[in-house]
Design an enzyme around this catalytic site. Sequence first.
Site, PDB file in Angstrom:
ATOM      1  N   ASN A   1       0.852  -1.201   0.000  1.00 17.57           N
ATOM      2  CA  ASN A   1       0.000   0.000   0.000  1.00 17.57           C
ATOM      3  C   ASN A   1       0.883   1.243   0.000  1.00 17.57           C
ATOM      4  OD1 ASN A   1      -2.421   1.572   0.403  1.00 17.57           O
ATOM      5  ND2 ASN A   1      -1.859   1.773   2.565  1.00 17.57           N
TER       6      ASN A   1
ATOM      7  N   HIS B   1       0.799   5.132   1.553  1.00 13.95           N
ATOM      8  CA  HIS B   1       0.075   5.962   2.510  1.00 13.95           C
ATOM      9  C   HIS B   1       0.726   7.346   2.563  1.00 13.95           C
ATOM     10  CE1 HIS B   1      -2.443   6.881   5.910  1.00 13.95           C
ATOM     11  NE2 HIS B   1      -1.381   7.341   6.542  1.00 13.95           N
TER      12      HIS B   1
ATOM     13  N   SER C   1       4.729   6.771   2.474  1.00 11.86           N
ATOM     14  CA  SER C   1       5.347   5.482   2.801  1.00 11.86           C
ATOM     15  C   SER C   1       4.718   4.393   1.956  1.00 11.86           C
ATOM     16  CB  SER C   1       5.070   5.109   4.265  1.00 11.86           C
ATOM     17  OG  SER C   1       5.384   6.161   5.139  1.00 11.86           O
TER      18      SER C   1
ATOM     19  N   ASP D   1      -2.979   0.734   7.891  1.00 12.16           N
ATOM     20  CA  ASP D   1      -1.731   1.481   7.678  1.00 12.16           C
ATOM     21  C   ASP D   1      -0.580   1.026   8.575  1.00 12.16           C
ATOM     22  OD1 ASP D   1      -3.034   2.972   5.677  1.00 12.16           O
ATOM     23  OD2 ASP D   1      -3.813   4.378   7.150  1.00 12.16           O
TER      24      ASP D   1
HETATM   25  C1  GRF Z   1      -2.940   8.935  -2.497  1.00 14.05           C
HETATM   26  O1  GRF Z   1      -2.661  10.099  -1.793  1.00 14.05           O
HETATM   27  C2  GRF Z   1      -2.454   7.731  -1.735  1.00 14.05           C
HETATM   28  O2  GRF Z   1      -1.306   7.977  -0.960  1.00 14.05           O
HETATM   29  C3  GRF Z   1      -3.609   7.417  -0.824  1.00 14.05           C
HETATM   30  O3  GRF Z   1      -4.760   7.709  -1.592  1.00 14.05           O
HETATM   31  C4  GRF Z   1      -4.438   8.664  -2.598  1.00 14.05           C
HETATM   32  C5  GRF Z   1      -4.818   8.057  -3.908  1.00 14.05           C
HETATM   33  O4  GRF Z   1      -4.686   8.938  -4.990  1.00 14.05           O
HETATM   34  N1  GRF Z   1      -3.549   6.060  -0.345  1.00 14.05           N
HETATM   35  P1  GRF Z   1      -4.841   8.388  -6.464  1.00 14.05           P
HETATM   36  O5  GRF Z   1      -6.216   7.742  -6.591  1.00 14.05           O
HETATM   37  O6  GRF Z   1      -3.747   7.407  -6.714  1.00 14.05           O
HETATM   38  O7  GRF Z   1      -4.731   9.600  -7.334  1.00 14.05           O
END
Ligand code: GRF
Length: 219
Positions: free
Chosen positions: A106, A108, A135, A144
């Site tokens: 993932n 985050h 991260s 997370d």
């Molecule tokens: C990103 O900020 C990611 O870190 C978080 O959700 C957002 C997704 O953005 N988990 P996108 O859909 O990839 O534009």
Amino acid sequence: MAKDFSVVVLLSGRGSNFESLAEQAEHFSITKVISNKVKALGLRKASSLGIPIDAFSQKELGSVLAQKEAIYSSALESSPDLIVLAGYMQILEPDFVTKNFGKVINIHPSLLPKYPGLDTHKRAIDNGDTLHGCSVHFVDVEVDTGPVIAQATCAIEPGDTPDSLSQKLLTFEHKLYPWCVNQIAAGEISLGLDRKVSYSPASRQSAKENGFLVSLDVA
Ligand code: GRF
């Protein structure tokens, strides 16, 4: 040409991280994009790139659990090497996470373990932080959490708002995530049975050149 290391992406929204993965895929192929939101913009982006998509609506399937089961079975159908969460806004079932530990990653938008959960940019600003970041981590049962693979940092400047910071950080996310997936696909980064992330000398060097922190820097 299709590459041997196959990746399934799960997303819920606009899919900018998915796009950066698709654009920078050197050592892997994205074989499918799945969403829990049938109207996710990321699905349309995947279709336009000719990548197969699947979407499952909670309403049609009758319950969240049925929706989750359909999503997991679609994700595992082709036995992908890695399942990549890219803005996937649904908590995974603990059983799925445990059975697939080491196979799901993932991204985050915070320097974990700081600020798990939502509103990370606002929380960092409100806390008076001068450094923020993102991260990439292997997914564990608690939201997370899980072994951190790498992080990218980004300065918080006077006048930054949650929106400006999130935009700024996104450019770092778009470099960090493809880098991590390429390194894993190339066998340069792996997860040991002791749940520790290992890095080849080449991947350490590459992290350094890109300005990324790897888990030993964080410890
Ligand atoms: C990103 O900020 C990611 O870190 C978080 O959700 C957002 C997704 O953005 N988990 P996108 O859909 O990839 O534009």
